[in-house]
Design an enzyme around this catalytic site. Structure first.
Site, PDB file in Angstrom:
ATOM      1  N   CYS A   1       0.823  -1.204   0.000  1.00  0.00           N
ATOM      2  CA  CYS A   1       0.000   0.000   0.000  1.00  0.00           C
ATOM      3  C   CYS A   1       0.866   1.267   0.000  1.00  0.00           C
ATOM      4  CB  CYS A   1      -0.991  -0.022   1.158  1.00  0.00           C
ATOM      5  SG  CYS A   1      -2.351   1.173   0.952  1.00  0.00           S
TER       6      CYS A   1
ATOM      7  N   HIS B   1      -3.654  -5.124   0.517  1.00  0.00           N
ATOM      8  CA  HIS B   1      -3.165  -5.531   1.832  1.00  0.00           C
ATOM      9  C   HIS B   1      -3.281  -7.050   2.042  1.00  0.00           C
ATOM     10  CE1 HIS B   1      -2.521  -1.627   3.905  1.00  0.00           C
ATOM     11  NE2 HIS B   1      -3.433  -1.187   3.051  1.00  0.00           N
TER      12      HIS B   1
ATOM     13  N   GLU C   1      -1.454  -8.805   3.874  1.00  0.00           N
ATOM     14  CA  GLU C   1      -1.155  -9.088   5.279  1.00  0.00           C
ATOM     15  C   GLU C   1      -2.381  -8.962   6.169  1.00  0.00           C
ATOM     16  OE1 GLU C   1      -1.072  -4.624   5.499  1.00  0.00           O
ATOM     17  OE2 GLU C   1      -1.122  -6.219   4.022  1.00  0.00           O
TER      18      GLU C   1
END
Length: 256
Positions: A113, A218, A220
């Site tokens: 990001c 994202h 993660e």
């Protein structure tokens, strides 16, 4: 997953930004990399870090995480733009130093990001300072942090890219989550696009000269429910593990 020693990856963050983010999101990120087989070390880039390059070069990989806007002074943007959110020049400088140290050491890098935007700027690229205002976008790129738990739009992943490799060979259209109001305007020198959203916005970039992948979404945060997000984290960690093994083979018994 291999039983070889866990590669140590450094994850950049800002202690100032962390105060505004739900702690559960931060826990999910650390747990995601741990589930993928890594040992994690957090690097607070909000504070001056004179030895950050030395620390980075002793890692097996680097993650440049999400957060606030990159200082537009670094890419020729307006520093008084009302659309800007929470600039932290100390973080920018620390992350650029960590990135350069990782590139110099040949470490795998995954930027996420804001991390993608920081990498693009570090390579001489520029950003849209606000997508809704400055670019005709058809996709929704920003809702709220809670929306990170589910896909929001799709991107097309380029075949034969390093991103595709880290996705376990997956290319073509995949669903991703999204929470950003800025994006790539001009691509940095030496970088190539590896994923593009439906509206044409570049959402994945990489360097053919380095083991560097950056994505605008994202993984993660999405990994608990999304196979492609899990594959991306695992692919990055596998690259870090391979780099660690190669380094050990060159210098047996030596720590990085």
């Amino acid at each position: 997953m291999s039983h070889s020693p866990r590669p140590v990856i450094g994850i950049t963050f800002s202690s100032r930004d962390l105060e505004r983010v739900r702690f559960s999101l931060w826990q999910d990120m650390l747990r995601g990399f741990a589930e993928a087989g890594a040992a994690t070390l957090t690097l607070d880039c909000h504070r001056p870090q004179g030895d950050l390059a030395t620390v980075t070069q002793r890692l097996d990989g680097l993650v440049i995480s999400g957060g606030a806007d990159v200082d537009p002074a670094l890419y020729g943007g307006r520093t008084d733009d009302p659309a800007l959110r929470d600039i932290d020049r100390t973080r920018d400088d620390n992350e650029r130093a960590a990135l350069q140290a990782a590139l110099d050491a040949g470490l795998p890098v995954l930027a996420i990001c804001r991390g993608l935007q920081l990498v693009n700027v570090a390579f001489g690229g520029s950003l849209y300072m606000d997508l809704k205002r400055d670019r005709d976008v058809s996709s929704t790129h920003e809702l709220h942090e809670e929306a990170l738990s589910a896909p929001l739009h799709t991107v097309d992943v380029a075949p034969a890219s390093r991103l595709s490799q880290w996705l376990g060979g997956r290319s073509g259209r995949i669903a991703v989550n999204s929470e950003h109001h800025q994006g790539i305007r001009a691509l940095g020198a030496g970088l190539v696009a590896s994923a593009v959203a439906e509206d044409g916005l570049i959402e994945g970039i990489e360097s053919p000269a380095h083991p560097l992948v950056a994505v605008q979404w994202h993984p993660e945060m999405l990994w608990p429910t999304d196979e492609n997000a899990r594959r991306l984290l695992a692919g990055f960690v596998d690259a870090c593990r391979a780099d660690r093994a190669a380094d050990a083979a060159v210098t047996p018994g030596a720590a990085r």
